[in-house]
Design an enzyme around this catalytic site. Structure first.
Site, PDB file in Angstrom:
ATOM      1  N   SER A  26      20.012 -17.728 -25.290  1.00  0.00           N
ATOM      2  CA  SER A  26      18.985 -17.108 -25.875  1.00  0.00           C
ATOM      3  C   SER A  26      19.082 -17.093 -27.561  1.00  0.00           C
ATOM      4  O   SER A  26      19.340 -17.975 -28.153  1.00  0.00           O
ATOM      5  CB  SER A  26      18.590 -15.780 -25.353  1.00  0.00           C
ATOM      6  OG  SER A  26      17.529 -15.130 -25.980  1.00  0.00           O
ATOM      7  N   ASP A  71      11.776 -17.883 -25.374  1.00  0.00           N
ATOM      8  CA  ASP A  71      11.189 -16.693 -24.656  1.00  0.00           C
ATOM      9  C   ASP A  71      10.969 -15.426 -25.272  1.00  0.00           C
ATOM     10  O   ASP A  71      10.075 -14.825 -25.025  1.00  0.00           O
ATOM     11  CB  ASP A  71      12.168 -16.539 -23.551  1.00  0.00           C
ATOM     12  CG  ASP A  71      13.392 -16.003 -23.759  1.00  0.00           C
ATOM     13  OD1 ASP A  71      13.667 -15.765 -24.983  1.00  0.00           O
ATOM     14  OD2 ASP A  71      14.231 -15.681 -23.143  1.00  0.00           O
ATOM     15  N   ASP A 110      12.701 -17.590 -30.397  1.00  0.00           N
ATOM     16  CA  ASP A 110      13.927 -17.862 -30.435  1.00  0.00           C
ATOM     17  C   ASP A 110      14.454 -19.043 -29.950  1.00  0.00           C
ATOM     18  O   ASP A 110      13.579 -19.839 -29.413  1.00  0.00           O
ATOM     19  CB  ASP A 110      14.497 -16.655 -29.850  1.00  0.00           C
ATOM     20  CG  ASP A 110      14.406 -16.517 -28.439  1.00  0.00           C
ATOM     21  OD1 ASP A 110      13.326 -17.306 -27.809  1.00  0.00           O
ATOM     22  OD2 ASP A 110      15.065 -15.738 -27.399  1.00  0.00           O
ATOM     23  N   ASP A 162      15.643 -20.539 -27.119  1.00  0.00           N
ATOM     24  CA  ASP A 162      14.889 -20.838 -25.925  1.00  0.00           C
ATOM     25  C   ASP A 162      13.396 -20.665 -25.597  1.00  0.00           C
ATOM     26  O   ASP A 162      12.784 -21.022 -24.636  1.00  0.00           O
ATOM     27  CB  ASP A 162      15.928 -20.496 -24.923  1.00  0.00           C
ATOM     28  CG  ASP A 162      15.812 -19.020 -24.443  1.00  0.00           C
ATOM     29  OD1 ASP A 162      15.741 -18.276 -25.588  1.00  0.00           O
ATOM     30  OD2 ASP A 162      15.866 -18.680 -23.218  1.00  0.00           O
TER      31      ASP A 162
END
Length: 575
Positions: free
Chosen positions: A149, A305, A301, A303
């Site tokens: 993340s 999400d 961010d 990734d």
């Protein structure tokens, strides 16, 4: 330096032929040059937290590497075979822009295939929400995404998803962890069966894009879409693979990408942290928005999400919204759309978490829907969708800049959230309003709630012990009064108790156990203490509120509530 015997036993295991020469050489070097680093690398096994397993990359049981991830995957393979004994097992794997994500994803694919499991592996990095979507789209039994993340560049991680597209939840999580813990590293099957590995990309992309547009579009006129000036940054992450395509296909034509941050890069060279929760991360996007006089700014961010949003305030200046504010704006808009369409009949729900704004409960009540509140992490919202099939899920979020529109994706989804916020902003602009004005009106209608978060970082073994002690102290010496207000209720999710301090009565909390404490004050304020499940931090969440009769009262209310929060922080000695 003295190193405990149990740590040395682990080190010696990693010096056996089950581990490659490069790994063994690195361990030998640490033994002579950096015994402290050796201790940090082996003193515990990496654990699954609120967002799967995350850790620093390197050798050792407390690090992300081919062996710790291989062991996870072997354990998961064994568990899948036991859970679905007569089925051809299928899994899907995605990965983000981080260093080694692609090679680690291939290791994971190899282990699954070596166990006779069919693997769909994305040919390039893709956003986490697409992995959740692909799992159901391809009718898989499980899914993995390699990501840490928004953690620093030296981190990576491993998130496991189940058949419904949501992350692992009880009882599967504990059962799988037990299987993994009982495995020996020598039992990992690393020899791939390449015939079982199929690479996927464009076809799944198209399906995901179409699903996103279907779920997050609400009859915005073509002219309104064209008139919305958007600035977007992927912060060197995966969303660049999809967000521009989603917006283009949805009809948004004035999309301005921050070029310096558009190239995926695991070093995240232009930011201190690739986390849209941090205002500094959107500095370049805000500069571009001022240059172009844009209406709205988005940052995602690595990734994709989490979503950061900035909008123009009443003075025409860009203002960052926090996660609670974007959640409230999006949820209110969705509820209003469902109401206009006549789709609300008392069998719908929205989702939130125990550390997020209580304002979600107010919205649910006003629109005659349920608000289901779970522990931190979207896996609990996804679990609500699975556990209550007779209820329709409208949308839900949490304070840490995550949102989910509908149930096609079962995790926080910045791709869908970007499109939904564009719909809100475009429609508001068309009627002479703005996202900021819409938020202010919500405050007038439902109460002005203000939230604040403090994160205290404590790294390493000593840090973990300090965090543990802080929670012990809060439990053993509970606060009875804060900022002149009596504490009327203490919820302890580790003990599953809610104690009313006025009546001395104790109730049982019907939420899974977690190391969380929440204080409720007599004026409606809420204070939560929680160690992070993914970072070496302890977090304190503050929520205060007051009534405002008119938008003109908001500046005064803001000042009052800010003062209340600072006083609470001072009394708790957290500054």
């Amino acid at each position: 330096m003295h190193i405990e015997k149990n740590i040395l036993d682990k080190v010696n295991e990693w010096l056996t032929p089950s581990f490659d020469k490069e790994t063994q050489d690195q361990i030998v070097e640490m033994m002579t040059t950096s015994p402290k680093n050796l201790e940090e690398s082996f003193y515990k096994n990496l654990e699954f937290g609120t967002g799967g397993m995350r850790g620093i990359m390197g050798v050792g049981t407390n690090r992300i590497n081919k062996y710790t991830l291989g062991k996870n995957t072997q354990g998961l393979s064994d568990y899948l075979k036991k859970s679905f004994p007569d089925e051809q097992l299928k899994v899907v794997i995605a990965y983000d822009c981080r260093h080694n994500s692609d090679t680690l994803a291939k290791v994971v694919a190899d282990v699954f295939s070596a166990n006779g499991i069919k693997v769909y592996l994305f040919s390039e990095m893709r956003p986490t929400p697409e992995l959740s979507f692909a799992l159901k789209y391809l009718n898989c039994h499980a899914g993995i995404v390699l990501t840490a993340s928004h953690n620093p560049p030296e981190y990576n991680g491993y998130k496991v998803y189940w058949q419904d597209g949501g992350q692992l939840v009880p009882p599967q999580d504990e059962e799988i962890i037990q299987v993994i813990e009982n495995l020996k590293y020598s039992e990992i099957k690393f020899d791939a069966n390449d015939s079982l590995i199929e690479y996927i990309d464009i076809a799944v992309d198209k399906a995901f894009i179409n699903s996103t547009i279907e779920n997050a579009s609400f009859n915005t006129s073509a002219k309104a879409k064209e008139n919305l000036k958007i600035v977007y940054t992927s912060l060197h992450g995966t969303s660049i693979k999809l967000v521009p395509n989603v917006l283009a296909n949805a009809g948004y034509t004035d999309v301005n990408i921050v070029a310096e941050q558009a190239v995926p890069d695991g070093n995240f060279p232009t930011v201190k942290s690739p986390n849209p929760e941090e205002p500094e991360a959107l500095t370049m996007a805000l500069a571009l928005s001022d240059k172009l006089n844009a209406d709205i700014v988005f940052g995602t961010d690595p990734d994709s999400d989490r979503l950061g949003v900035a909008v123009r305030n009443n003075e025409g200046k860009m203002q960052l919204l926090n996660g609670n504010q974007t959640m409230v704006v999006m949820t209110h808009y969705l509820l209003e759309q469902w109401k206009k369409s006549g789709k609300i009949n008392g069998k719908q729900f929205i989702g939130s978490t125990i550390v997020s704004t209580p304002m979600m409960l107010e919205l649910a009540s006003a629109y005659n829907v349920e608000c289901k509140v779970g522990l931190t992490g979207f896996k609990w919202i996804a679990k609500f969708i699975k556990d209550f099939p007779d209820l329709q899920f409208i949308g839900g979020g949490e304070e840490s800049f995550g949102y989910m529109v509908g149930d096609a994706v079962r995790d926080k989804d910045a791709v869908g959230a970007v499109l939904l916020m564009c719909e809100i902003a475009a429609q508001a602009k068309e009627k002479g309003s703005s996202v900021y004005e819409e938020l202010q009106q919500i405050y007038v209608d439902y109460g002005f709630y203000k939230e604040h978060l403090i994160s205290i970082t404590k790294k390493g073994i000593e840090g973990a012990n300090e965090i543990k002690q802080m929670m012990v102290d809060l439990r053993e010496n509970p606060l009875s009064e804060i900022n002149g207000q009596r504490v009327i209720m203490v919820e302890d999710y580790q003990n599953s108790t809610a104690k009313n301090l006025l009546t001395n009565e104790t109730e049982t909390l019907n939420i899974p156990k977690s190391d969380v404490l929440i204080y409720y004050l007599e004026d409606g304020s809420k204070i939560c203490a929680r160690p992070s499940g993914t970072e070496p931090k302890i977090k304190f969440y503050f929520s205060v509120n007051t009534k405002v009769m008119d938008i003109s009262e908001i500046p005064y209310a803001e000042e009052l509530l800010s003062s209340n929060i600072q006083q609470i922080i001072k009394e708790m000695q957290l500054n």
